[in-house]
Design an enzyme around this catalytic site. Structure first.
Site, short mmCIF file in Angstrom:
data_model
loop_
_atom_site.label_atom_id
_atom_site.label_comp_id
_atom_site.label_asym_id
_atom_site.label_seq_id
_atom_site.Cartn_x
_atom_site.Cartn_y
_atom_site.Cartn_z
N ASP A 13 0.81 -1.22 0.00
CA ASP A 13 0.00 0.00 0.00
C ASP A 13 0.84 1.27 0.00
OD1 ASP A 13 -2.13 -1.66 0.02
OD2 ASP A 13 -2.88 -1.10 2.00
N ARG A 101 1.70 4.84 17.15
CA ARG A 101 1.29 5.89 16.20
C ARG A 101 1.70 7.30 16.61
NH1 ARG A 101 1.18 1.24 13.97
NH2 ARG A 101 0.02 1.08 12.02
N ASP A 130 -5.77 4.17 13.24
CA ASP A 130 -4.44 4.74 13.08
C ASP A 130 -4.45 6.12 12.44
OD1 ASP A 130 -3.28 2.57 14.32
OD2 ASP A 130 -3.12 1.42 12.47
N SER A 181 -4.02 -8.24 7.44
CA SER A 181 -3.37 -6.95 7.61
C SER A 181 -2.60 -7.02 8.94
CB SER A 181 -4.42 -5.85 7.66
OG SER A 181 -3.83 -4.66 8.14
N1 ARG Z 1 -6.90 -2.62 16.07
C1 ARG Z 1 -5.61 -2.30 16.56
C2 ARG Z 1 -5.55 -0.87 17.00
O1 ARG Z 1 -6.37 -0.10 16.61
C3 ARG Z 1 -4.52 -2.64 15.57
C4 ARG Z 1 -4.40 -1.74 14.41
C5 ARG Z 1 -3.37 -2.26 13.51
N2 ARG Z 1 -3.11 -1.38 12.43
C6 ARG Z 1 -2.98 -1.77 11.18
N3 ARG Z 1 -2.78 -0.84 10.30
N4 ARG Z 1 -3.11 -3.03 10.82
O2 ARG Z 1 -4.70 -0.47 17.74
#
Ligand code: ARG
Length: 404
Positions: A13, A101, A130, A181
């Site tokens: 991506d 993040r 994110d 993912s």
């Molecule tokens: N659901 C988790 C969170 O919000 C993991 C997010 C993972 N991010 C990703 N881009 N796959 O913290």
């Protein structure tokens, strides 16, 4: 045309995104943060993985490709405060992605300043947490910087991304064909999408990379002692990023830290997420056990509510809220006492605390014992219960709240 700093993972991506921004005529500088995501991979870290991401960015046409080893900073500024708060979202998820993040956002801002960029960009979709975390953190750190989220404007399906990659000569790694993912760092690995979207579907074994399957776990337990010094954990004098990497491998080999959660995202959607967090699971367990030994009943009761709130702030993208710093100060006020040893046994998917000691222990064997040397005044309990129960006499008299 502007200069944009792109948060670049090297994956499909963000590679498509890089190419798109370049074809739109922008100058792109990539920023890749090493948060130790491959340190826990079974089969050891590919030492040059980050170097490969950098080479890929430059080959695709990035003006500069910055790679930043932020592992130690991640641990000291994000993981340790979260550990002090026993932070688990919805009581379960140790917040690996959520904690990373705001750091990625800080690195984007710092890189943008260094290269005099006008904007930063990320590859988050419009559906996740994110985007919220990165954009709120960038805004908190620099109100002048523009944030671009091109994949939110025009979402990219997997087949579209593959076709775009083929058309523009973007190398597609094997992991791009994986049906999940993935996001990972020293504090854990998250796995979503694909077959997991059906909450009735049991997690397939191929979703896991850090934790051994039941049949591959050692038959004998391992025992370790986690030492805490003012809230900072170490094992045999190893601490920081190195400790997390080591514990991920050790606890992961015993299958510790698998989590399967239906969680509530910031944007209001429920999603099903798997996590592997061997080191985090173990250290959170050890930390909580030590707190129970050294903190008062009132401190523990009050802190439980505060801890829950802390996890929500981290999850919800509010890392830079003044409330979070206030709670850090609150947690910091206990630091001196969070000193001691926690002995743990790791076996067949679970970590168990098997021993505790601390110079600050409030536990008093002479008060607790049912054996020799009991110093508790048993007669005092008589008057205590009579006074403590007084309200019930009156309530019973009025017929309130009593089972008739
Ligand atoms: N659901 C988790 C969170 O919000 C993991 C997010 C993972 N991010 C990703 N881009 N796959 O913290």
């Amino acid at each position: 045309m502007s200069t944009i700093v792109l948060a670049y993972s090297g994956g499909l991506d963000t590679s498509v995104l890089l190419k798109r921004l370049l074809l739109e005529g922008h100058e792109v500088v990539t920023m890749t943060a090493d948060l130790g995501e491959s340190d826990a991979q079974i089969g050891a870290r590919a030492a040059d993985e980050i170097a490969q991401v950098r080479a890929k960015a430059l080959a695709l046409g990035a003006r500069q490709a910055h790679t930043i080893d932020a592992r130690q900073r991640f641990v000291s500024e994000y993981v340790l405060p979260a550990l002090a708060a026993n932070a688990r979202y919805e009581g379960v998820y140790p917040l690996s992605a959520a904690l990373s993040r705001p750091l990625i956002a800080a690195l984007l801002v710092e890189t943008a300043r260094a290269v005099k960029a006008d904007a930063v960009a990320h590859g988050c979709t419009g559906k996740g947490n994110d985007q919220v975390r990165i954009e709120l953190a960038v805004r908190a750190l620099d109100t002048t910087l523009e944030v671009r989220a091109p994949l939110r404007q025009s979402p990219l399906s997997r087949p579209d991304a593959m076709a775009y990659a083929a058309e523009h000569g973007i190398p597609v790694s094997q992991s791009s064909s994986k049906p999940y993912s993935i996001d990972a760092n020293l504090w854990g690995r998250s796995i979503e999408a694909g077959v997991l979207e059906d909450p009735w579907a049991a997690p397939p074994e191929d979703a896991f990379a850090w934790t051994a399957a039941p049949q591959n776990r050692p038959t004998l337990p391992s025992e370790i002692v986690v030492h805490f010094e003012r809230g900072v954990p170490s094992v045999e004098a190893i601490s920081g990023a190195a400790l997390l990497a080591q514990l991920n491998v050790l606890a992961g080999s015993h299958g510790i830290g698998r989590i399967d959660l239906i969680e509530d995202r910031v944007i209001g959607v429920k999603s099903r997420e798997l996590y592997e967090a061997p080191a985090a699971t173990l250290l959170l367990l050890a930390h909580e056990a030590l707190e129970r030994l050294v903190l008062t009943r009132d401190e523990l009761r009050f802190k439980a509510g505060v801890d829950r709130r802390y996890a929500e702030l981290a999850y919800d993208g509010l890392w830079h809220s003044p409330l979070r710093s206030a709670l850090d100060a609150f947690n910091g006020s206990f630091a001196t006492r969070i000193t001691g040893d926690v002995a743990m046994r790791l076996h067949q998917g679970s970590a168990t605390v098997i021993g505790l000691r601390s110079p600050f222990a409030l536990y008093d064997e002479h008060l607790a014992t049912y054996g020799e040397g009991d110093r508790f005044d048993h007669h005092a309990a008589d008057g205590f219960i009579r006074c403590y129960g007084l309200p019930f006499d009156r309530l019973a008299h009025l017929g309130i709240g009593t089972a008739q």
